[in-house]
Design a protein around this motif. Structure first.
Motif, PDB file in Angstrom:
ATOM      1  N   ALA A  92      -2.444  41.736 -95.294  1.00  0.00           N
ATOM      2  CA  ALA A  92      -2.249  42.823 -96.253  1.00  0.00           C
ATOM      3  C   ALA A  92      -1.430  43.960 -95.641  1.00  0.00           C
ATOM      4  O   ALA A  92      -0.515  44.499 -96.276  1.00  0.00           O
ATOM      5  N   ALA A  93      -1.725  44.306 -94.391  1.00  0.00           N
ATOM      6  CA  ALA A  93      -0.968  45.367 -93.720  1.00  0.00           C
ATOM      7  C   ALA A  93       0.496  44.967 -93.544  1.00  0.00           C
ATOM      8  O   ALA A  93       1.400  45.796 -93.690  1.00  0.00           O
ATOM      9  N   SER A  94       0.727  43.699 -93.251  1.00  0.00           N
ATOM     10  CA  SER A  94       2.119  43.250 -93.091  1.00  0.00           C
ATOM     11  C   SER A  94       2.860  43.308 -94.418  1.00  0.00           C
ATOM     12  O   SER A  94       4.053  43.629 -94.455  1.00  0.00           O
ATOM     13  N   LEU A  95       2.160  43.022 -95.507  1.00  0.00           N
ATOM     14  CA  LEU A  95       2.790  43.127 -96.828  1.00  0.00           C
ATOM     15  C   LEU A  95       3.117  44.573 -97.180  1.00  0.00           C
ATOM     16  O   LEU A  95       4.169  44.857 -97.763  1.00  0.00           O
ATOM     17  N   VAL A  96       2.222  45.494 -96.821  1.00  0.00           N
ATOM     18  CA  VAL A  96       2.490  46.915 -97.046  1.00  0.00           C
ATOM     19  C   VAL A  96       3.746  47.327 -96.276  1.00  0.00           C
ATOM     20  O   VAL A  96       4.625  48.008 -96.822  1.00  0.00           O
ATOM     21  N   LEU A  97       3.845  46.898 -95.024  1.00  0.00           N
ATOM     22  CA  LEU A  97       5.026  47.218 -94.224  1.00  0.00           C
ATOM     23  C   LEU A  97       6.278  46.621 -94.845  1.00  0.00           C
ATOM     24  O   LEU A  97       7.299  47.301 -94.981  1.00  0.00           O
ATOM     25  N   LEU A  98       6.205  45.359 -95.245  1.00  0.00           N
ATOM     26  CA  LEU A  98       7.361  44.686 -95.837  1.00  0.00           C
ATOM     27  C   LEU A  98       7.811  45.364 -97.125  1.00  0.00           C
ATOM     28  O   LEU A  98       9.009  45.591 -97.326  1.00  0.00           O
ATOM     29  N   LEU A  99       6.869  45.717 -97.989  1.00  0.00           N
ATOM     30  CA  LEU A  99       7.221  46.308 -99.279  1.00  0.00           C
ATOM     31  C   LEU A  99       7.647  47.772 -99.167  1.00  0.00           C
ATOM     32  O   LEU A  99       8.490  48.230 -99.930  1.00  0.00           O
ATOM     33  N   SER A 100       7.069  48.487 -98.205  1.00  0.00           N
ATOM     34  CA  SER A 100       7.411  49.905 -98.074  1.00  0.00           C
ATOM     35  C   SER A 100       8.643  50.130 -97.206  1.00  0.00           C
ATOM     36  O   SER A 100       9.308  51.153 -97.345  1.00  0.00           O
ATOM     37  N   SER A 101       8.943  49.202 -96.312  1.00  0.00           N
ATOM     38  CA  SER A 101      10.085  49.334 -95.402  1.00  0.00           C
ATOM     39  C   SER A 101      10.764  47.970 -95.236  1.00  0.00           C
ATOM     40  O   SER A 101      10.589  47.305 -94.201  1.00  0.00           O
ATOM     41  N   PRO A 102      11.523  47.535 -96.234  1.00  0.00           N
ATOM     42  CA  PRO A 102      12.139  46.208 -96.166  1.00  0.00           C
ATOM     43  C   PRO A 102      13.008  45.999 -94.928  1.00  0.00           C
ATOM     44  O   PRO A 102      13.158  44.871 -94.459  1.00  0.00           O
ATOM     45  N   GLU A 103      13.531  47.077 -94.363  1.00  0.00           N
ATOM     46  CA  GLU A 103      14.352  46.948 -93.157  1.00  0.00           C
ATOM     47  C   GLU A 103      13.511  46.529 -91.944  1.00  0.00           C
ATOM     48  O   GLU A 103      14.048  46.121 -90.919  1.00  0.00           O
ATOM     49  N   LYS A 104      12.195  46.610 -92.074  1.00  0.00           N
ATOM     50  CA  LYS A 104      11.293  46.202 -90.988  1.00  0.00           C
ATOM     51  C   LYS A 104      10.691  44.825 -91.272  1.00  0.00           C
ATOM     52  O   LYS A 104       9.594  44.505 -90.835  1.00  0.00           O
ATOM     53  N   ARG A 105      11.460  44.004 -91.967  1.00  0.00           N
ATOM     54  CA  ARG A 105      11.013  42.662 -92.347  1.00  0.00           C
ATOM     55  C   ARG A 105      10.587  41.842 -91.123  1.00  0.00           C
ATOM     56  O   ARG A 105       9.563  41.179 -91.138  1.00  0.00           O
ATOM     57  N   ALA A 106      11.374  41.908 -90.055  1.00  0.00           N
ATOM     58  CA  ALA A 106      11.045  41.120 -88.852  1.00  0.00           C
ATOM     59  C   ALA A 106       9.686  41.529 -88.290  1.00  0.00           C
ATOM     60  O   ALA A 106       8.879  40.670 -87.918  1.00  0.00           O
ATOM     61  N   ALA A 107       9.413  42.818 -88.235  1.00  0.00           N
ATOM     62  CA  ALA A 107       8.125  43.289 -87.724  1.00  0.00           C
ATOM     63  C   ALA A 107       6.986  42.851 -88.639  1.00  0.00           C
ATOM     64  O   ALA A 107       5.921  42.443 -88.173  1.00  0.00           O
ATOM     65  N   ALA A 108       7.217  42.928 -89.943  1.00  0.00           N
ATOM     66  CA  ALA A 108       6.186  42.508 -90.901  1.00  0.00           C
ATOM     67  C   ALA A 108       5.881  41.023 -90.752  1.00  0.00           C
ATOM     68  O   ALA A 108       4.712  40.615 -90.795  1.00  0.00           O
ATOM     69  N   LEU A 109       6.906  40.226 -90.538  1.00  0.00           N
ATOM     70  CA  LEU A 109       6.685  38.790 -90.361  1.00  0.00           C
ATOM     71  C   LEU A 109       5.948  38.501 -89.056  1.00  0.00           C
ATOM     72  O   LEU A 109       5.039  37.662 -89.028  1.00  0.00           O
ATOM     73  N   LYS A 110       6.304  39.209 -87.988  1.00  0.00           N
ATOM     74  CA  LYS A 110       5.601  39.026 -86.710  1.00  0.00           C
ATOM     75  C   LYS A 110       4.132  39.394 -86.841  1.00  0.00           C
ATOM     76  O   LYS A 110       3.264  38.787 -86.215  1.00  0.00           O
ATOM     77  N   GLN A 111       3.858  40.381 -87.652  1.00  0.00           N
ATOM     78  CA  GLN A 111       2.489  40.871 -87.841  1.00  0.00           C
ATOM     79  C   GLN A 111       1.698  39.990 -88.800  1.00  0.00           C
ATOM     80  O   GLN A 111       0.487  39.878 -88.665  1.00  0.00           O
ATOM     81  N   GLY A 112       2.368  39.347 -89.746  1.00  0.00           N
ATOM     82  CA  GLY A 112       1.637  38.685 -90.819  1.00  0.00           C
ATOM     83  C   GLY A 112       1.650  37.175 -90.880  1.00  0.00           C
ATOM     84  O   GLY A 112       0.777  36.586 -91.515  1.00  0.00           O
ATOM     85  N   VAL A 113       2.609  36.523 -90.244  1.00  0.00           N
ATOM     86  CA  VAL A 113       2.704  35.064 -90.401  1.00  0.00           C
ATOM     87  C   VAL A 113       1.542  34.333 -89.727  1.00  0.00           C
ATOM     88  O   VAL A 113       0.921  33.454 -90.339  1.00  0.00           O
ATOM     89  N   LEU A 114       1.226  34.666 -88.490  1.00  0.00           N
ATOM     90  CA  LEU A 114       0.124  33.970 -87.803  1.00  0.00           C
ATOM     91  C   LEU A 114      -1.213  34.112 -88.535  1.00  0.00           C
ATOM     92  O   LEU A 114      -1.903  33.106 -88.747  1.00  0.00           O
ATOM     93  N   PRO A 115      -1.602  35.328 -88.942  1.00  0.00           N
ATOM     94  CA  PRO A 115      -2.879  35.408 -89.656  1.00  0.00           C
ATOM     95  C   PRO A 115      -2.847  34.678 -91.002  1.00  0.00           C
ATOM     96  O   PRO A 115      -3.840  34.068 -91.395  1.00  0.00           O
ATOM     97  N   LEU A 116      -1.709  34.686 -91.681  1.00  0.00           N
ATOM     98  CA  LEU A 116      -1.606  33.963 -92.951  1.00  0.00           C
ATOM     99  C   LEU A 116      -1.786  32.462 -92.735  1.00  0.00           C
ATOM    100  O   LEU A 116      -2.538  31.803 -93.456  1.00  0.00           O
TER     101      LEU A 116
END
Length: 127
Positions: A92-116
């Motif tokens: 959920a936190a990675s989705l918030v990052l992705l949706l609020s700051s699309p330019e930080k997509r790489a960070a959001a994916l690093k934060q969210g893919v493994l737990p997903l």
């Protein structure tokens, strides 16, 4: 699939412990500034916020790690609940990052893919 879910969730917790360290203790170092893309003055200005945010990451990791301990000790319902809660919050936190700051997509994916992946594999394994 259950073992894969547990391993992936454990790896997600490890990533979040690393993020905790970087945000709460190494925030002003050149390495952390490079990783997060902050300049020296920006890092100084956001130091307290990063310190606090780092602990959020640690608490999510602790929930997952406790879940792994309970699961391994035979309390699978408690363990799975903690893993789903901690890893789900990471996603959920990675989705918030992705949706609020699309330019930080790489960070959001690093934060969210493994737990997903961990949640998905564990859920399939428990079916």
């Amino acid at each position: 699939m259950t073992i894969a879910g547990l391993v992936l969730s454990g790896l997600a917790a490890a990533v979040h412990v690393l993020i905790f360290w970087l945000e709460s203790f190494a925030w002003l170092t050149p390495r952390a500034r490079r990783i997060f893309g902050t300049g020296e003055s920006e890092a100084q200005a956001t130091r307290e916020l990063a310190f606090n945010q780092g602990f959020y990451n640690l608490f999510l990791a602790i929930a997952v790690l406790l879940g792994l301990v309970f699961f391994g000790a035979g309390a699978q319902t408690v363990g799975a609940t903690l893993i789903f809660t901690g890893a789900g919050s990471m996603v959920a936190a990675s989705l918030v990052l992705l949706l609020s700051s699309p330019e930080k997509r790489a960070a959001a994916l690093k934060q969210g893919v493994l737990p997903l992946l961990g949640i998905a594999a564990l859920a399939l394994g428990l079916l």
